[in-house]
Write an enzyme that holds these catalytic residues in place. Structure first.
Site, PDB file in Angstrom:
ATOM      1  N   GLY A  75      85.975 -38.160 -37.265  1.00  0.00           N
ATOM      2  CA  GLY A  75      85.007 -38.611 -38.260  1.00  0.00           C
ATOM      3  C   GLY A  75      83.638 -38.763 -37.623  1.00  0.00           C
ATOM      4  N   GLY A  85      80.868 -40.288 -39.609  1.00  0.00           N
ATOM      5  CA  GLY A  85      80.071 -41.041 -40.575  1.00  0.00           C
ATOM      6  C   GLY A  85      79.633 -42.379 -40.000  1.00  0.00           C
ATOM      7  N   LYS A  97      75.695 -50.340 -45.893  1.00  0.00           N
ATOM      8  CA  LYS A  97      75.383 -50.654 -44.492  1.00  0.00           C
ATOM      9  C   LYS A  97      74.050 -50.058 -44.015  1.00  0.00           C
ATOM     10  CE  LYS A  97      80.095 -51.538 -42.992  1.00  0.00           C
ATOM     11  NZ  LYS A  97      81.157 -51.291 -42.006  1.00  0.00           N
ATOM     12  N   TYR A 145      93.094 -49.967 -43.072  1.00  0.00           N
ATOM     13  CA  TYR A 145      94.296 -50.798 -43.082  1.00  0.00           C
ATOM     14  C   TYR A 145      94.762 -50.915 -44.523  1.00  0.00           C
ATOM     15  CZ  TYR A 145      90.376 -53.764 -44.185  1.00  0.00           C
ATOM     16  OH  TYR A 145      89.226 -54.220 -44.736  1.00  0.00           O
ATOM     17  N   ALA A 171      81.086 -45.231 -39.930  1.00  0.00           N
ATOM     18  CA  ALA A 171      82.092 -45.989 -39.175  1.00  0.00           C
ATOM     19  C   ALA A 171      82.078 -45.565 -37.708  1.00  0.00           C
ATOM     20  CB  ALA A 171      83.475 -45.769 -39.792  1.00  0.00           C
ATOM     21  N   GLY A 184      93.922 -51.017 -38.682  1.00  0.00           N
ATOM     22  CA  GLY A 184      92.739 -51.760 -38.244  1.00  0.00           C
ATOM     23  C   GLY A 184      92.628 -53.217 -38.660  1.00  0.00           C
ATOM     24  N   SER A 236      87.660 -60.693 -46.681  1.00  0.00           N
ATOM     25  CA  SER A 236      86.695 -61.522 -45.946  1.00  0.00           C
ATOM     26  C   SER A 236      86.678 -62.984 -46.390  1.00  0.00           C
ATOM     27  CB  SER A 236      85.298 -60.904 -46.041  1.00  0.00           C
ATOM     28  OG  SER A 236      85.297 -59.686 -45.345  1.00  0.00           O
TER      29      SER A 236
HETATM   30  P1  ATR Z   1      81.834 -44.143 -43.478  1.00  0.00           P
HETATM   31  O1  ATR Z   1      80.632 -45.025 -43.564  1.00  0.00           O
HETATM   32  O2  ATR Z   1      83.121 -44.773 -43.969  1.00  0.00           O
HETATM   33  O3  ATR Z   1      82.007 -43.509 -42.133  1.00  0.00           O
HETATM   34  P2  ATR Z   1      80.757 -41.654 -44.475  1.00  0.00           P
HETATM   35  O4  ATR Z   1      79.483 -41.837 -43.737  1.00  0.00           O
HETATM   36  O5  ATR Z   1      80.741 -41.133 -45.889  1.00  0.00           O
HETATM   37  O6  ATR Z   1      81.590 -42.998 -44.576  1.00  0.00           O
HETATM   38  O7  ATR Z   1      81.691 -40.716 -43.584  1.00  0.00           O
HETATM   39  C1  ATR Z   1      83.000 -40.374 -43.963  1.00  0.00           C
HETATM   40  C2  ATR Z   1      83.662 -39.606 -42.818  1.00  0.00           C
HETATM   41  O8  ATR Z   1      85.020 -39.332 -43.188  1.00  0.00           O
HETATM   42  C3  ATR Z   1      83.036 -38.260 -42.527  1.00  0.00           C
HETATM   43  O9  ATR Z   1      83.209 -37.956 -41.155  1.00  0.00           O
HETATM   44  C4  ATR Z   1      83.864 -37.323 -43.406  1.00  0.00           C
HETATM   45  O10 ATR Z   1      83.844 -35.969 -42.985  1.00  0.00           O
HETATM   46  P3  ATR Z   1      82.624 -34.982 -43.425  1.00  0.00           P
HETATM   47  O11 ATR Z   1      81.449 -35.382 -42.585  1.00  0.00           O
HETATM   48  O12 ATR Z   1      83.116 -33.625 -43.148  1.00  0.00           O
HETATM   49  O13 ATR Z   1      82.415 -35.244 -44.900  1.00  0.00           O
HETATM   50  C5  ATR Z   1      85.217 -37.915 -43.182  1.00  0.00           C
HETATM   51  N1  ATR Z   1      86.220 -37.595 -44.210  1.00  0.00           N
HETATM   52  C6  ATR Z   1      86.343 -38.122 -45.453  1.00  0.00           C
HETATM   53  N2  ATR Z   1      87.420 -37.623 -46.084  1.00  0.00           N
HETATM   54  C7  ATR Z   1      88.013 -36.759 -45.224  1.00  0.00           C
HETATM   55  C8  ATR Z   1      89.180 -35.921 -45.275  1.00  0.00           C
HETATM   56  N3  ATR Z   1      89.946 -35.874 -46.358  1.00  0.00           N
HETATM   57  N4  ATR Z   1      89.456 -35.175 -44.185  1.00  0.00           N
HETATM   58  C9  ATR Z   1      88.692 -35.205 -43.101  1.00  0.00           C
HETATM   59  N5  ATR Z   1      87.575 -35.972 -42.977  1.00  0.00           N
HETATM   60  C10 ATR Z   1      87.244 -36.742 -44.014  1.00  0.00           C
END
Ligand code: ATR
Length: 279
Positions: free
Chosen positions: A131, A133, A69, A221, A135, A243, A20
């Site tokens: 995912g 989470g 965040k 990225y 993001a 990204g 950034s």
């Molecule tokens: P962020 O703010 O980066 O989205 P987060 O809220 O902790 O971080 O969410 C991480 C996401 O990556 C979640 O969807 C997580 O899956 P779970 O909800 O089952 O935990 C996913 N994730 C992280 N590592 C993973 C992996 N090795 N395989 C599949 N999904 C993964």
């Protein structure tokens, strides 16, 4: 007498490898803005006090990254509608005398990169987002507004995908599943919004989601191809992207909110890709 530059920065933990300062430094030079942009590595326990002190001392704006965040959304006095929707904030701005406005520019950054920079169609297409989470939460509304034929959220933990789908169902049709229940057939666009790339892992999704024309986009990225980009290529994807563009576009949205001028992103993206090879 010279006036001191306006103060900006990014707060994260860790944050040392953030691009950034490089991006905002280029934006500032390009638009003749008198500002400095610093890195602030702040652990969660000090996030609130650090941010309040930054603004109390005359700071004008902050980017907020992992893991702050959600805390930033709680701290802001006021949220933009898109930050409210996302429930997460990546940009804080001084508003009026002493109010702090929270915004979320991640979704706009992704859409700008996909649609404008990369000419990837979303309208009437089958889109898979992996995912559930923060993001994913940040980008769902702008993706739904582009009118995909189908938007599927697949997550390792089904319950989190369900919760997310419920929160956004008023904006369009959203399906949710775990990795074993994916709808059949290839998708036009597969977005990796998991944090798996950060640890060099790939979500355990069947390669059947990739067809001849599928675009795979990793919100992560890196200097090298991310694990997801490698996996996509190995499974026949001819358009597997990292990204970088989303990173620069979300930064441009933040910069415009702070300074009221829209910087040009293309030269910054080119320089950033070159710089990341050297760093
Ligand atoms: P962020 O703010 O980066 O989205 P987060 O809220 O902790 O971080 O969410 C991480 C996401 O990556 C979640 O969807 C997580 O899956 P779970 O909800 O089952 O935990 C996913 N994730 C992280 N590592 C993973 C992996 N090795 N395989 C599949 N999904 C993964």
């Amino acid at each position: 007498m010279n006036t001191p530059p306006d103060q900006y920065g990014v707060v994260g933990h860790p944050v040392a490898h953030s691009f950034s300062p490089f991006i905002h430094g280029m934006f500032a030079r390009q638009t003749n803005q008198h500002l400095v942009y610093r890195l602030y590595d702040v652990p969660p326990a000090q996030f609130r006090s650090h941010v309040l002190e930054f603004f109390a001392r005359g700071g004008r704006g902050l980017n907020v990254t992992v893991p702050h965040k959600l805390a930033a959304a709680e701290l802001a006095n006021e949220l933009t509608p898109r930050a409210e929707r996302a429930g997460a904030v990546n940009t804080l701005a001084l508003h009026g005398e002493n109010q702090i406005l929270g915004d979320n520019t991640d979704g706009a950054g992704l859409v700008q990169d996909l649609v404008v920079n990369l000419s990837v169609a979303v309208a009437k297409r089958r889109v898979l987002i992996i995912g559930a989470g923060g993001a994913t939460r940040g980008v769902l509304a702008p993706l739904l507004m582009l009118g995909p034929a189908e938007l599927v959220i697949a997550n390792r933990t089904l319950e989190r995908a369900r919760e997310l789908a419920q929160d956004f169902v008023d904006l369009g049709t959203l399906l949710c599943c775990d990795f074993n229940q994916l709808p059949e057939g290839a998708f036009d666009l597969v977005i990796n919004a998991t944090s798996a790339s950060l640890s060099g892992e790939v979500p355990a999704v069947s390669a059947a989601v990739i067809g001849a024309g599928t675009v795979c986009y990793d919100m992560a990225y890196g200097k090298e191809d991310t694990a997801f980009v490698r996996w996509a290529r190995e499974n026949g994807c001819s358009s597997a992207l990292q990204g970088w563009g989303m990173l620069v576009e979300q930064a441009a949205e933040s910069f415009e909110l702070w300074r009221g001028v829209r910087p040009e992103t293309a030269p910054v993206l080119t320089a950033l890709k070159r710089q990341s090879q050297i760093l």
